[in-house]
Write an enzyme that holds these catalytic residues in place. Structure first.
Site, PDB file in Angstrom:
ATOM      1  N   ASP A   1      83.193  78.363  33.555  1.00  0.00           N
ATOM      2  CA  ASP A   1      83.668  76.154  33.345  1.00  0.00           C
ATOM      3  C   ASP A   1      83.198  76.744  32.116  1.00  0.00           C
ATOM      4  O   ASP A   1      82.515  76.510  31.831  1.00  0.00           O
ATOM      5  CB  ASP A   1      82.008  76.538  34.507  1.00  0.00           C
ATOM      6  CG  ASP A   1      82.676  74.693  35.466  1.00  0.00           C
ATOM      7  OD1 ASP A   1      83.274  74.576  35.845  1.00  0.00           O
ATOM      8  OD2 ASP A   1      81.517  73.922  34.491  1.00  0.00           O
TER       9      ASP A   1
ATOM     10  N   ASP B   1      82.382  82.234  39.856  1.00  0.00           N
ATOM     11  CA  ASP B   1      82.368  81.075  39.558  1.00  0.00           C
ATOM     12  C   ASP B   1      81.283  81.104  38.487  1.00  0.00           C
ATOM     13  O   ASP B   1      80.248  80.705  39.245  1.00  0.00           O
ATOM     14  CB  ASP B   1      82.727  79.689  40.077  1.00  0.00           C
ATOM     15  CG  ASP B   1      83.836  78.404  39.087  1.00  0.00           C
ATOM     16  OD1 ASP B   1      82.787  78.402  37.511  1.00  0.00           O
ATOM     17  OD2 ASP B   1      84.053  77.997  40.038  1.00  0.00           O
TER      18      ASP B   1
ATOM     19  N   ASP C   1      78.237  73.283  61.463  1.00  0.00           N
ATOM     20  CA  ASP C   1      77.222  72.610  60.414  1.00  0.00           C
ATOM     21  C   ASP C   1      77.976  71.938  59.733  1.00  0.00           C
ATOM     22  O   ASP C   1      77.581  70.870  58.758  1.00  0.00           O
ATOM     23  CB  ASP C   1      76.162  73.361  59.306  1.00  0.00           C
ATOM     24  CG  ASP C   1      76.743  74.033  57.968  1.00  0.00           C
ATOM     25  OD1 ASP C   1      77.783  74.277  57.966  1.00  0.00           O
ATOM     26  OD2 ASP C   1      76.062  74.944  57.588  1.00  0.00           O
TER      27      ASP C   1
ATOM     28  N   GLU D   1      88.002  78.764  31.910  1.00  0.00           N
ATOM     29  CA  GLU D   1      88.615  76.542  31.746  1.00  0.00           C
ATOM     30  C   GLU D   1      88.392  76.182  29.984  1.00  0.00           C
ATOM     31  O   GLU D   1      86.364  76.221  29.855  1.00  0.00           O
ATOM     32  CB  GLU D   1      87.418  76.083  33.060  1.00  0.00           C
ATOM     33  CG  GLU D   1      88.170  74.842  33.205  1.00  0.00           C
ATOM     34  CD  GLU D   1      86.641  73.961  33.845  1.00  0.00           C
ATOM     35  OE1 GLU D   1      87.831  73.091  33.986  1.00  0.00           O
ATOM     36  OE2 GLU D   1      85.415  74.053  33.719  1.00  0.00           O
TER      37      GLU D   1
ATOM     38  N   HIS E   1      89.882  72.558  42.001  1.00  0.00           N
ATOM     39  CA  HIS E   1      89.767  71.513  42.931  1.00  0.00           C
ATOM     40  C   HIS E   1      89.110  70.487  42.293  1.00  0.00           C
ATOM     41  O   HIS E   1      88.866  69.508  42.861  1.00  0.00           O
ATOM     42  CB  HIS E   1      87.948  71.993  43.171  1.00  0.00           C
ATOM     43  CG  HIS E   1      87.518  72.951  41.825  1.00  0.00           C
ATOM     44  ND1 HIS E   1      87.993  73.673  41.007  1.00  0.00           N
ATOM     45  CD2 HIS E   1      86.125  72.059  41.770  1.00  0.00           C
ATOM     46  CE1 HIS E   1      87.383  73.328  39.919  1.00  0.00           C
ATOM     47  NE2 HIS E   1      86.063  72.609  40.461  1.00  0.00           N
ATOM     48  N   ASP E   2      89.652  69.874  40.862  1.00  0.00           N
ATOM     49  CA  ASP E   2      89.536  68.932  40.279  1.00  0.00           C
ATOM     50  C   ASP E   2      91.012  68.106  39.908  1.00  0.00           C
ATOM     51  O   ASP E   2      91.023  66.998  39.480  1.00  0.00           O
ATOM     52  CB  ASP E   2      88.742  69.094  39.135  1.00  0.00           C
ATOM     53  CG  ASP E   2      87.408  69.798  38.704  1.00  0.00           C
ATOM     54  OD1 ASP E   2      86.846  69.277  39.562  1.00  0.00           O
ATOM     55  OD2 ASP E   2      87.521  70.679  37.815  1.00  0.00           O
TER      56      ASP E   2
ATOM     57  N   ASP F   1      81.508  78.380  54.593  1.00  0.00           N
ATOM     58  CA  ASP F   1      80.427  79.435  54.147  1.00  0.00           C
ATOM     59  C   ASP F   1      81.501  80.680  53.808  1.00  0.00           C
ATOM     60  O   ASP F   1      82.592  81.031  54.380  1.00  0.00           O
ATOM     61  CB  ASP F   1      79.313  79.403  55.057  1.00  0.00           C
ATOM     62  CG  ASP F   1      80.247  79.400  56.724  1.00  0.00           C
ATOM     63  OD1 ASP F   1      80.765  80.302  57.158  1.00  0.00           O
ATOM     64  OD2 ASP F   1      79.993  78.740  57.432  1.00  0.00           O
TER      65      ASP F   1
ATOM     66  N   ASN G   1      79.956  78.380  61.048  1.00  0.00           N
ATOM     67  CA  ASN G   1      78.803  78.072  62.164  1.00  0.00           C
ATOM     68  C   ASN G   1      77.877  76.968  62.907  1.00  0.00           C
ATOM     69  O   ASN G   1      77.103  76.880  63.438  1.00  0.00           O
ATOM     70  CB  ASN G   1      77.423  78.709  61.376  1.00  0.00           C
ATOM     71  CG  ASN G   1      76.624  78.146  60.341  1.00  0.00           C
ATOM     72  OD1 ASN G   1      77.429  77.328  59.768  1.00  0.00           O
ATOM     73  ND2 ASN G   1      75.814  77.573  59.115  1.00  0.00           N
TER      74      ASN G   1
HETATM   75  O1  TEU Z   1      85.416  70.900  35.324  1.00  0.00           O
HETATM   76  C1  TEU Z   1      85.020  70.373  33.575  1.00  0.00           C
HETATM   77  C2  TEU Z   1      85.265  68.920  33.533  1.00  0.00           C
HETATM   78  O2  TEU Z   1      85.761  68.882  32.231  1.00  0.00           O
HETATM   79  C3  TEU Z   1      85.704  68.075  35.170  1.00  0.00           C
HETATM   80  O3  TEU Z   1      84.459  67.274  34.546  1.00  0.00           O
HETATM   81  C4  TEU Z   1      86.932  67.303  34.386  1.00  0.00           C
HETATM   82  O4  TEU Z   1      87.023  66.522  33.642  1.00  0.00           O
HETATM   83  C5  TEU Z   1      86.700  66.237  36.050  1.00  0.00           C
HETATM   84  O5  TEU Z   1      87.027  67.612  36.869  1.00  0.00           O
HETATM   85  C6  TEU Z   1      88.094  65.746  35.952  1.00  0.00           C
HETATM   86  O6  TEU Z   1      88.072  65.000  36.848  1.00  0.00           O
HETATM   87  C7  TEU Z   1      84.401  71.796  35.638  1.00  0.00           C
HETATM   88  C8  TEU Z   1      84.458  71.755  36.824  1.00  0.00           C
HETATM   89  O7  TEU Z   1      85.958  72.271  37.448  1.00  0.00           O
HETATM   90  C9  TEU Z   1      84.377  70.625  37.437  1.00  0.00           C
HETATM   91  O8  TEU Z   1      84.347  70.608  38.905  1.00  0.00           O
HETATM   92  C10 TEU Z   1      82.630  70.959  37.398  1.00  0.00           C
HETATM   93  O9  TEU Z   1      82.465  69.115  37.858  1.00  0.00           O
HETATM   94  C11 TEU Z   1      82.541  70.108  35.919  1.00  0.00           C
HETATM   95  O10 TEU Z   1      82.827  71.603  35.289  1.00  0.00           O
HETATM   96  C12 TEU Z   1      81.571  70.587  35.630  1.00  0.00           C
HETATM   97  O11 TEU Z   1      80.499  72.014  35.960  1.00  0.00           O
HETATM   98 CA    CA Z   2      78.782  76.336  57.454  1.00  0.00          CA
END
Ligand code: TEU
Ligand code: CA
Length: 545
Positions: free
Chosen positions: A206, A105, A32, A248, A322-323, A36, A30
Site C-alpha cells: 500500500d 495487502d 453478519d 502501489e 477498491h478505490d 469474510d 455467517n
Molecule cells: O490508497 C492510496 C491513496 O493514495 C488513496 O487515498 C487514493 O488517493 C484515494 O483512494 C483515491 O480516491 C491506498 C489504499 O488503496 C486505500 O484504500 C487506502 O485508503 C489508502 O491507501 C490508505 O491506506
Molecule cells: Ca461475515
C-alpha cells in the site's frame, strides 16, 4: 531478446491474471452482513473456473476499520470480523488446491492509532516506541506546517499529553510510520517473514512510494531514501522466496518504475501506477473535478508505459480496484452497450504487456451506484461531502462527483445471484447492494458463452496459451484516430493485433488485419465486416510469423 524471453519464462507472475478481493464485500458466510474468509473459501471454485492465478486480498488483519482495514492494529492477527488466523491458514491451503496463490495487502506506510506501537509511542517522548512514528514540537495553536491529509484536514494531529504533533498522510487514525528508524524496519521484516512462512505467495504494498516521507520538506512520495528502503526490505524478506510483489505508487513515472521493477529483482516485481486512470479529471485538481476523457492522450500514456518498460520493468494492467469507480460506468456504457463495452475494455487491456488485475465484479460488468449521501460508508467520500459543503459547493455538484468517483462504487456487495441481497449475505449487508443485481449477477453469466464472465475466461486462457501476450513488443497503431484503439504485440514467433472501437458510433476501421490472421476473440457473436467496427466492437487477431 533472448534475455527478455528467459526472464519472462522464469517469472510465474508474468503469465497469470490476479483477482482482487475486497473481503468485506465479497461473500458473507455467517450472516453478519460483512464478507469474510470462509466466504472467500466457498467461492474458490468460481475463481478457478474464471482461471485466475492469484488473489490479491485487501487487508484482513486486525483493525478498527476506520479505513476498512487500511488501518492495521495487529499485523499478525486476523480481524475477528473476517475470521481467525486458522481461517486464513485454511484459505491459503484451500486456494493452493485450486492453483491460486494468496497475495496479502501490506500497509506499511502507517498503522492504526490503536496499534500497540502507537499506544506506547504517545505515552511519552522517552518511550522506546515513540520514534516509530513522526513527531514534531509545536503548540496547540501553531501547527508544524500546512500539509494536508488525503482524507481532509491537516496532516498533523496534536497530542496534548506530550505536547507534540504526529504526522498522518491519511486519516487521524492512520499515523505515519517512521521508516528512518531501523528498529521499526526490523520489526516489519520479521512480520513479513512470518507471513511468508505461513504460505503467502506475494504482497501488495500500500502507498509504498510514501514511506520515505520528509514532512519538514513537504515531501510525501518519492522521498530520497525510498529506493534504499525498498532494496533493504526486498533483501530481508521477499528475495528469500519466489514471491510476487506489487507496489502501489501514485507518483511513479516510467523512469522510477524501472527502479521499482528492475528485472534484477532488487526491489519489487511490478508497479501499480495510475497515470492512465487519472486522465478524466481537471489537471492539477482533485479527482472530484471531473473532465472528459482525452482519448488520444489515453493511448499515448498506455503506449509510453508499454514501450519504456519493455525488457526493463514490469507494470500492472488494471481499470479497477477498491478505490476506483466501475470502468464500465466510467469509460464504457453501462446502459445499452454494457456487455459490449465491458468486453471491449477487457480485450483492450488484456492484450497488453504486464500482469492483468481483475477487481471483483468487473468480470460481470458490475456498475457504479447512486446512493443517498447517508448511504455512503467510505471515509473519503463522507469527508469530501462535508468539506465541499463548507466551501460552498452546490449539493448537486458534489453528488455528481461522488456518483462518478466515490470509492463506494467499487465496494457494493458482489452480485452472486438474483436472490435477496444478491446472494451476498443472509443478514443485512454493511453497505447497500446495487439495485441492478437481478440482471447483473454471476449465476446468470457462468454458463452463458456470450457473457462478460466468459470473455474474461477466454482472455485469461489466451494469456496462458500464447506467449506473445507475455513477451511481445508493443506497437501503437493509428495514434491519432479519434475512436480506434489499435496495437500489435510481436515476438520472434507470432503477432497479435488488437483493434477496439472505444465509442458507441460505428466506424470504418483504419487498420485492416491481413488475410493470414485468425480471429482469437471478439465481443460480437459474428465476425462482422473486417473493415467496419460496430459500437464498442473489439477483436484480437493472431498469426504466426
Ligand atoms: O490508497 C492510496 C491513496 O493514495 C488513496 O487515498 C487514493 O488517493 C484515494 O483512494 C483515491 O480516491 C491506498 C489504499 O488503496 C486505500 O484504500 C487506502 O485508503 C489508502 O491507501 C490508505 O491506506
Ligand atoms: Ca461475515
Amino acid at each position: 531478446m533472448e534475455n527478455i524471453k528467459q526472464n519472462n519464462q522464469k517469472k510465474w507472475w508474468k503469465n497469470i491474471v490476479v483477482y482482487q478481493i475486497y473481503p468485506r464485500s465479497f461473500a458473507d458466510s455467517n450472516g453478519d452482513g460483512i464478507g469474510d474468509l470462509q466466504g472467500i473459501i466457498s467461492k474458490l471454485d468460481y475463481l478457478e473456473q474464471l482461471g485466475i492465478g492469484a488473489i490479491w486480498l485487501s487487508p484482513v488483519c486486525k483493525s478498527p476499520q476506520d479505513d476498512n482495514g487500511y488501518d492495521i492494529s495487529d499485523y499478525q492477527d486476523i480481524d475477528p470480523m473476517f475470521g481467525s488466523l486458522e481461517d486464513m491458514e485454511r484459505l491459503i491451503a484451500e486456494a493452493d488446491k485450486h492453483q491460486i496463490r494468496i497475495i496479502m495487502d501490506l500497509v506499511l506506510n502507517h498503522s492504526s492509532d490503536e496499534h500497540r506501537w502507537f499506544q506506547e509511542a504517545k505515552k511519552s517522548r522517552e518511550n522506546p516506541y515513540h520514534d516509530y512514528y513522526i513527531w514534531r514540537d509545536g503548540t496547540e495553536e501553531v501547527v508544524p506546517n500546512d500539509m494536508k491529509a488525503a482524507f481532509g484536514g491537516s496532516a498533523w494531529e496534536w497530542v496534548p499529553q506530550i505536547g507534540q504533533y504526529y504526522f498522518h498522510q491519511f486519516s487521524v487514525k492512520q499515523p505515519d510510520l517512521n521508516w528512518e528508524n531501523p528498529k521499526l524496519r526490523r520489526e516489519i521484516y520479521d512480520m513479513i517473514n512470518w507471513w511468508i512462512e505461513k504460505g503467502v505467495k506475494g504482497f501488495r504494498l500500500d502507498v509504498i512510494d510514501q514511506i520515505a516521507k520528509e514532512p519538514d520538506r513537504h515531501i510525501t512520495n518519492n522521498g530520497p531514501r525510498l529506493h534504499e528502503f525498498l532494496r533493504e526490505l526486498s533483501k530481508e524478506t521477499f528475495q528469500r522466496a519466489d514471491l510476487v510483489t506489487v507496489g502501489e505508487a501514485w507518483g511513479a513515472t516510467t523512469k522510477l518504475a524501472k527502479l521499482y521493477s528492475n528485472p534484477d529483482n532488487s526491489e519489487l516485481s511490478m508497479v501499480f501506477q495510475f497515470e492512465h486512470i487519472c486522465l478524466d479529471q481537471i489537471k492539477g485538481k482533485e479527482k472530484w473535478d471531473l473532465a472528459p476523457l482525452p482519448f488520444i492522450e489515453l493511448k499515448r500514456v498506455f503506449a509510453r508505459w508499454q514501450k519504456e518498460l519493455y525488457g526493463q520493468g514490469w507494470n500492472s494492467l488494471f481499470w479497477n480496484n477498491h478505490d476506483l469507480p466501475r470502468i464500465v460506468s466510467r469509460w464504457g456504457n453501462d446502459e445499452k452497450y454494457r456487455v459490449e463495452s465491458a468486453k471491449m475494455l477487457a480485450i483492450l487491456l488484456h492484450g497488453m504487456q504486464g500482469t492483468p488485475y481483475i477487481y471483483q465484479g468487473e468480470e460481470l460488468g458490475m456498475t457504479n451506484v447512486k446512493f443517498k449521501i447517508d448511504e455512503y460508508r467510505d471515509i473519503e467520500t463522507r469527508n469530501l461531502y462535508q468539506e465541499r459543503l463548507e466551501k460552498g459547493y452546490a449539493k448537486e455538484d458534489i453528488m455528481r462527483s461522488i456518483y462518478a468517483k466515490s470509492r463506494d462504487n467499487a465496494r457494493t456487495p458482489m452480485q452472486w445471484n438474483d436472490e435477496k441481497y444478491a446472494g451476498f449475505t443472509q443478514g443485512t449487508p454493511w453497505i447497500g447492494v446495487n439495485p441492478n443485481y437481478r440482471e447483473i449477477n454471476a449465476a446468470n453469466q457462468i454458463q452463458d458463452k456470450e457473457s462478460i464472465f466468459s470473455c474474461y475466461q477466454t482472455l485469461i486462457r489466451l494469456r496462458k496459451e500464447y506467449p506473445v501476450f507475455v513477451d511481445g513488443e508493443f506497437e501503437l497503431l493509428a495514434e491519432k484516430d479519434p475512436a480506434l484503439f489499435a496495437y500489435t504485440r510481436t515476438n520472434a514467433d507470432a503477432q497479435v493485433l488488437v483493434i477496439c472501437n472505444f465509442f458507441e458510433k460505428t466506424i470504418d476501421c483504419a487498420i485492416e488485419p491481413d488475410r493470414s490472421m485468425q480471429l482469437l476473440v471478439s465481443n460480437y457473436n459474428d465476425e462482422g465486416q473486417r473493415k467496419t467496427l460496430r459500437p464498442y466492437e473489439a477483436r484480437i487477431y493472431y498469426k504466426l510469423r
